[in-house]
Write an enzyme that holds these catalytic residues in place. Structure first.
Site, PDB file in Angstrom:
ATOM      1  N   ASP A 132      23.833  -3.435 -12.972  1.00 38.22           N
ATOM      2  CA  ASP A 132      22.630  -3.199 -12.161  1.00 38.22           C
ATOM      3  C   ASP A 132      21.629  -2.389 -12.973  1.00 38.22           C
ATOM      4  O   ASP A 132      22.015  -1.654 -13.883  1.00 38.22           O
ATOM      5  CB  ASP A 132      22.980  -2.372 -10.914  1.00 38.22           C
ATOM      6  CG  ASP A 132      23.702  -3.175  -9.856  1.00 38.22           C
ATOM      7  OD1 ASP A 132      23.971  -4.371 -10.074  1.00 38.22           O
ATOM      8  OD2 ASP A 132      24.012  -2.587  -8.805  1.00 38.22           O
ATOM      9  N   ARG A 182      19.655 -10.958 -14.991  1.00 37.61           N
ATOM     10  CA  ARG A 182      19.365 -11.151 -13.567  1.00 37.61           C
ATOM     11  C   ARG A 182      17.991 -10.531 -13.325  1.00 37.61           C
ATOM     12  O   ARG A 182      17.793  -9.334 -13.544  1.00 37.61           O
ATOM     13  CB  ARG A 182      20.415 -10.424 -12.728  1.00 37.61           C
ATOM     14  CG  ARG A 182      20.102 -10.461 -11.228  1.00 37.61           C
ATOM     15  CD  ARG A 182      20.572  -9.191 -10.564  1.00 37.61           C
ATOM     16  NE  ARG A 182      21.998  -9.171 -10.424  1.00 37.61           N
ATOM     17  CZ  ARG A 182      22.687  -8.028 -10.346  1.00 37.61           C
ATOM     18  NH1 ARG A 182      22.092  -6.853 -10.398  1.00 37.61           N
ATOM     19  NH2 ARG A 182      23.986  -8.057 -10.208  1.00 37.61           N
TER      20      ARG A 182
HETATM   21  P1  FDA Z   1      10.440  -9.236  -1.057  1.00 40.23           P
HETATM   22  O1  FDA Z   1      10.775  -7.795  -0.921  1.00 40.23           O
HETATM   23  O2  FDA Z   1       9.035  -9.636  -1.223  1.00 40.23           O
HETATM   24  O3  FDA Z   1      11.090 -10.004   0.150  1.00 40.23           O
HETATM   25  C1  FDA Z   1      10.883 -11.385   0.374  1.00 40.23           C
HETATM   26  C2  FDA Z   1      11.448 -11.728   1.748  1.00 40.23           C
HETATM   27  O4  FDA Z   1      12.866 -11.553   1.743  1.00 40.23           O
HETATM   28  C3  FDA Z   1      10.950 -10.795   2.851  1.00 40.23           C
HETATM   29  O5  FDA Z   1       9.737 -11.249   3.388  1.00 40.23           O
HETATM   30  C4  FDA Z   1      12.090 -10.864   3.836  1.00 40.23           C
HETATM   31  O6  FDA Z   1      12.036 -12.058   4.591  1.00 40.23           O
HETATM   32  C5  FDA Z   1      13.298 -10.948   2.955  1.00 40.23           C
HETATM   33  N1  FDA Z   1      13.857  -9.621   2.629  1.00 40.23           N
HETATM   34  C6  FDA Z   1      13.784  -8.967   1.441  1.00 40.23           C
HETATM   35  N2  FDA Z   1      14.431  -7.784   1.515  1.00 40.23           N
HETATM   36  C7  FDA Z   1      14.893  -7.686   2.779  1.00 40.23           C
HETATM   37  C8  FDA Z   1      15.650  -6.709   3.469  1.00 40.23           C
HETATM   38  N3  FDA Z   1      16.062  -5.580   2.886  1.00 40.23           N
HETATM   39  N4  FDA Z   1      15.971  -6.930   4.780  1.00 40.23           N
HETATM   40  C9  FDA Z   1      15.596  -8.067   5.391  1.00 40.23           C
HETATM   41  N5  FDA Z   1      14.883  -9.050   4.780  1.00 40.23           N
HETATM   42  C10 FDA Z   1      14.539  -8.864   3.503  1.00 40.23           C
HETATM   43  N6  FDA Z   1      16.994  -3.996  -7.540  1.00 40.23           N
HETATM   44  C11 FDA Z   1      17.075  -3.102  -8.560  1.00 40.23           C
HETATM   45  O7  FDA Z   1      16.176  -2.290  -8.731  1.00 40.23           O
HETATM   46  N7  FDA Z   1      18.177  -3.100  -9.377  1.00 40.23           N
HETATM   47  C12 FDA Z   1      19.198  -4.010  -9.245  1.00 40.23           C
HETATM   48  O8  FDA Z   1      20.168  -3.985 -10.009  1.00 40.23           O
HETATM   49  C13 FDA Z   1      19.088  -4.978  -8.206  1.00 40.23           C
HETATM   50  N8  FDA Z   1      20.053  -5.920  -8.032  1.00 40.23           N
HETATM   51  C14 FDA Z   1      19.843  -6.953  -7.143  1.00 40.23           C
HETATM   52  C15 FDA Z   1      20.716  -8.037  -7.100  1.00 40.23           C
HETATM   53  C16 FDA Z   1      20.457  -9.112  -6.252  1.00 40.23           C
HETATM   54  C17 FDA Z   1      21.383 -10.280  -6.238  1.00 40.23           C
HETATM   55  C18 FDA Z   1      19.279  -9.102  -5.437  1.00 40.23           C
HETATM   56  C19 FDA Z   1      18.957 -10.263  -4.546  1.00 40.23           C
HETATM   57  C20 FDA Z   1      18.439  -8.023  -5.453  1.00 40.23           C
HETATM   58  C21 FDA Z   1      18.707  -6.937  -6.279  1.00 40.23           C
HETATM   59  N9  FDA Z   1      17.846  -5.834  -6.321  1.00 40.23           N
HETATM   60  C22 FDA Z   1      17.974  -4.928  -7.346  1.00 40.23           C
HETATM   61  C23 FDA Z   1      16.842  -5.623  -5.241  1.00 40.23           C
HETATM   62  C24 FDA Z   1      15.466  -6.165  -5.614  1.00 40.23           C
HETATM   63  O9  FDA Z   1      14.879  -5.375  -6.611  1.00 40.23           O
HETATM   64  C25 FDA Z   1      14.518  -6.198  -4.397  1.00 40.23           C
HETATM   65  O10 FDA Z   1      14.326  -4.885  -3.939  1.00 40.23           O
HETATM   66  C26 FDA Z   1      15.026  -7.042  -3.242  1.00 40.23           C
HETATM   67  O11 FDA Z   1      15.609  -8.215  -3.689  1.00 40.23           O
HETATM   68  C27 FDA Z   1      13.855  -7.408  -2.298  1.00 40.23           C
HETATM   69  O12 FDA Z   1      12.896  -8.122  -2.999  1.00 40.23           O
HETATM   70  P2  FDA Z   1      12.661  -9.713  -2.855  1.00 40.23           P
HETATM   71  O13 FDA Z   1      12.640 -10.281  -4.236  1.00 40.23           O
HETATM   72  O14 FDA Z   1      13.661 -10.309  -1.959  1.00 40.23           O
HETATM   73  O15 FDA Z   1      11.184  -9.860  -2.334  1.00 40.23           O
END
Ligand code: FDA
Length: 309
Positions: A132, A182
């Site tokens: 991570d 990732r």
């Molecule tokens: P965005 O935040 O724009 O969300 C897009 C849509 O997804 C939202 O409109 C909603 O519908 C849905 N959604 C997103 N988050 C949600 C929530 N918490 N609850 C409900 N719905 C939600 N970060 C980091 O700093 N270090 C790391 O090592 C990792 N590792 C990691 C692994 C994996 C497999 C994932 C999917 C994510 C991470 N992250 C992470 C977290 C990442 O940085 C980010 O904060 C989240 O994925 C939310 O961002 P989105 O890309 O989903 O977009």
């Protein structure tokens, strides 16, 4: 919304809240939305359910900023056991670790040695370990540890965050290693001189980096995981894949347990590879605050649990 996000991310750093909030029944009920349980068996059961749908898993044992070397050792042993359990059960499950849970705050060397033990154990089980990415004070040291371990083992990847200005340069310097990357947007509170403050700019950079990464798969033998729940970005990535004639199984989408599961099912039914990251363990408070900060509307869900308790 930005203020609420800031407050939740500040709360994630509070030791006082970390010790108290998890004791309340309402908070345990609310967190169940994002994790199947606190023990490894719950995570393995959830992974088995996803496997039936053709979706892989990544397991992560929650915890961060471990200051005690003996505790970091215990976490290392836990991950080694988890890798054995995954092998015994025949699951398509990888693992993801935080260096600060492996003793990075005490001494970088401790986390590197613990990580090496986990990666070595995983290699013997033909498994893969993700690292991570934590807040920006750890980016350099995390990438240093990654470079060192990648020079010895091929079954290890690292997370890069699209909200950091530096990430494109980091990606370029990692490519000669044929890395596992990732790509995520980034989940921590960062100042505007380090990270894009506006979501629009983070999304734009995510797409630039995702397109770059997809281009490296063949040339640099990069293992690529696009980790987002953002429907618009997932669609744009699928467009690039079609335009550039990239095989759908050349990379994978990753999402978090409990978020947009139907979208993950659709992607895999359409021929893409997908993995769900399943978190478990009692030390969920800071991680849960980051999930709330990603979507402050989730607080309504918490409120409903408070009112029904
Ligand atoms: P965005 O935040 O724009 O969300 C897009 C849509 O997804 C939202 O409109 C909603 O519908 C849905 N959604 C997103 N988050 C949600 C929530 N918490 N609850 C409900 N719905 C939600 N970060 C980091 O700093 N270090 C790391 O090592 C990792 N590792 C990691 C692994 C994996 C497999 C994932 C999917 C994510 C991470 N992250 C992470 C977290 C990442 O940085 C980010 O904060 C989240 O994925 C939310 O961002 P989105 O890309 O989903 O977009």
């Amino acid at each position: 919304m930005a203020l609420m996000r800031s407050m939740l991310l500040a709360a994630s750093k509070s030791q006082w809240l970390r010790e108290r909030i998890p004791q309340f029944e309402f908070s345990r009920r609310a967190v169940a939305r994002f994790m199947p349980g606190e023990d490894l068996s719950s995570a393995l059961n959830a992974a088995a359910g996803f496997q039936q749908l053709g979706i892989g898993a990544v397991l992560t044992y929650l915890g961060e900023n471990v200051k005690d070397a003996a505790e970091a050792r215990r976490v290392t042993d836990h991950y080694c056991d988890a890798i054995s359990r995954i092998a015994e059960t025949g699951l398509n499950g990888e693992i993801s670790v935080k260096l600060t849970q492996l003793g990075h705050d005490t001494r970088t060397e401790i986390s590197r040695e613990n990580l090496q033990q986990i990666v070595d154990r995983a290699q013997r089980s033909r498994n893969f370990v993700w690292i991570d990415m934590e807040d920006s004070s750890y980016t350099d040291s995390t990438l240093d540890v990654y470079r060192a371990i990648r020079s010895q083992y091929s079954n290890v990847g690292v997370c890069l965050q699209a909200y950091l200005y530096r990430t494109r340069r980091d990606l370029e310097t990692l490519l000669p290693l044929s890395p596992g990357i990732r790509l995520v947007k980034g989940a921590y509170r960062e100042p505007p001189h380090i990270a894009f403050p506006k979501k629009k700019d983070v999304d734009t950079n995510f797409m630039v980096l995702a397109a770059d990464l997809l281009n490296t798969i063949e040339r640099h033998k990069t293992r690529v995981a696009i980790a987002t729940h953002d429907a618009r970005l997932c669609e744009r990535i699928q467009k690039i894949v079609i335009e550039k004639d990239i095989p759908k199984n050349a990379f994978e989408f990753q999402m978090l347990y409990g978020i947009r599961s139907a979208a993950m099912k659709d992607l895999t039914q359409n021929g893409y590879r997908g993995r769900v990251l399943i978190s478990y363990g009692p030390a969920w408070f800071p991680w849960y605050m980051r999930r709330l900060a990603e979507r402050p509307a989730n607080l309504l869900f918490v409120l409903r649990n408070v009112l029904s308790s």
